[in-house]
Design a protein around this motif. Structure first.
Motif, PDB file in Angstrom:
ATOM      1  N   ASP A  93      24.504  37.425  36.449  1.00  0.00           N
ATOM      2  CA  ASP A  93      25.511  38.245  37.129  1.00  0.00           C
ATOM      3  C   ASP A  93      24.983  38.762  38.465  1.00  0.00           C
ATOM      4  O   ASP A  93      25.709  38.788  39.464  1.00  0.00           O
ATOM      5  N   GLU A 104      23.401  45.869  37.716  1.00  0.00           N
ATOM      6  CA  GLU A 104      23.964  44.928  36.750  1.00  0.00           C
ATOM      7  C   GLU A 104      23.263  45.067  35.410  1.00  0.00           C
ATOM      8  O   GLU A 104      22.066  44.777  35.315  1.00  0.00           O
ATOM      9  N   GLU A 139      27.478  48.025  36.249  1.00  0.00           N
ATOM     10  CA  GLU A 139      28.170  47.193  35.253  1.00  0.00           C
ATOM     11  C   GLU A 139      27.357  47.288  33.976  1.00  0.00           C
ATOM     12  O   GLU A 139      26.232  46.794  33.899  1.00  0.00           O
ATOM     13  N   THR A 142      32.197  41.357  36.205  1.00  0.00           N
ATOM     14  CA  THR A 142      31.508  40.806  37.380  1.00  0.00           C
ATOM     15  C   THR A 142      32.503  40.147  38.333  1.00  0.00           C
ATOM     16  O   THR A 142      32.361  40.260  39.555  1.00  0.00           O
TER      17      THR A 142
END
Ligand code: GTP
Ligand code: MG
Length: 221
Positions: free
Chosen positions: A74, A66, A119, A46
């Motif tokens: 995040d 995320e 992510e 992040t």
């Protein structure tokens, strides 16, 4: 002759792969590239994406999906940087699955984007095994984790199209052998570009973002 019943167990990932394929088709339609950022918990994924905010709108229009097991921490960090972001919660699972990614992707303004960065949940193992429809995986490892990790978790480094060694600002305080780490990554994957960077100091970050910006569009692949 007696007839026996035969049970057939199919690849459990079959459904996942179908969603991944739908995602690839959606991305191709909008000519959007998608990368899957994978690394252990806390390796700085992040923090690196926060750094990308500086390039938003210049030569890069990107959004982030995320992945976490719990919390929207995040996503909140990235939203504070004005990044378009959605939080994907797995509620216990150690990796993102293609269906969840696909649904989140459909809600992004794809027509305005060049790149979507996912992510993944912090984990060096499971996320590498699941296709989420990405064009490339990026393997990330921080210098606090030990130079042997590419050898212990080879699948991710074998599948990755780039490797990032992060937190290099901490090297003076550690016994981490950077050259050995690089050699270990090269033993698993001799070809991939390798970036050594620090999101704290900014060292090496530009080179990594430049590489991200020059990735070929999905339409060219
Ligand atoms: N010294 C130093 N610390 C860093 C760097 N990058 C991240 N950190 C710190 O490392 C910790 C974890 O960073 P995150 O960016 O949250 O890591 P992450 O990989 O996103 O973590 P998860 O999403 O929980 O897996 C935070 O305290 C960051 O401030 C870096 O380049 N250098
Ligand atoms: Mg994170």
């Amino acid at each position: 002759m007696t007839t026996r019943q035969i049970k057939v167990y199919q690849d459990l990932m079959g459904e996942n792969d179908r969603w991944a394929q739908q995602t690839r088709e959606l991305l191709a339609k909008h000519q959007v590239e998608m990368v899957n950022l994978i690394g252990s918990p806390g390796c700085g994924k992040t923090a690196l994406l926060e750094r990308l905010a500086d390039r938003q709108g210049q030569d890069l229009c990107f959004a982030v999906l995320e992945g976490d097991i719990e919390t929207i921490n995040d996503a909140q960090r990235l939203a504070r940087k004005n990044i378009v972001v959605s939080q994907l919660l797995t509620k216990g699972s150690c990796h993102l699955e293609a269906k969840l990614v696909h649904y989140a992707l459909r809600d992004l303004p794809l027509a305005e984007l060049d790149l979507v960065i996912v992510e993944n949940v912090g984990n060096l193992v499971c996320p590498a095994e699941f296709d989420i429809g990405e064009h490339r995986k990026i393997a990330m490892l921080s210098v606090t984790e030990g130079e042997d990790k590419p050898l212990k978790y080879p699948l991710l480094f074998r599948e990755a199209r780039a490797a990032v060694v992060s937190k290099i600002d901490l090297l003076p305080h550690l016994t981490f052998d950077l050259d050995a780490c690089v050699a270990n990554i090269r033993r698993i994957n001799s070809e991939i570009p390798l970036f050594q960077l620090s999101s704290t100091s900014g060292a090496g970050v530009t080179e990594f973002i430049d590489w991200l910006c020059t990735v070929p569009s999905s339409a060219e692949q």
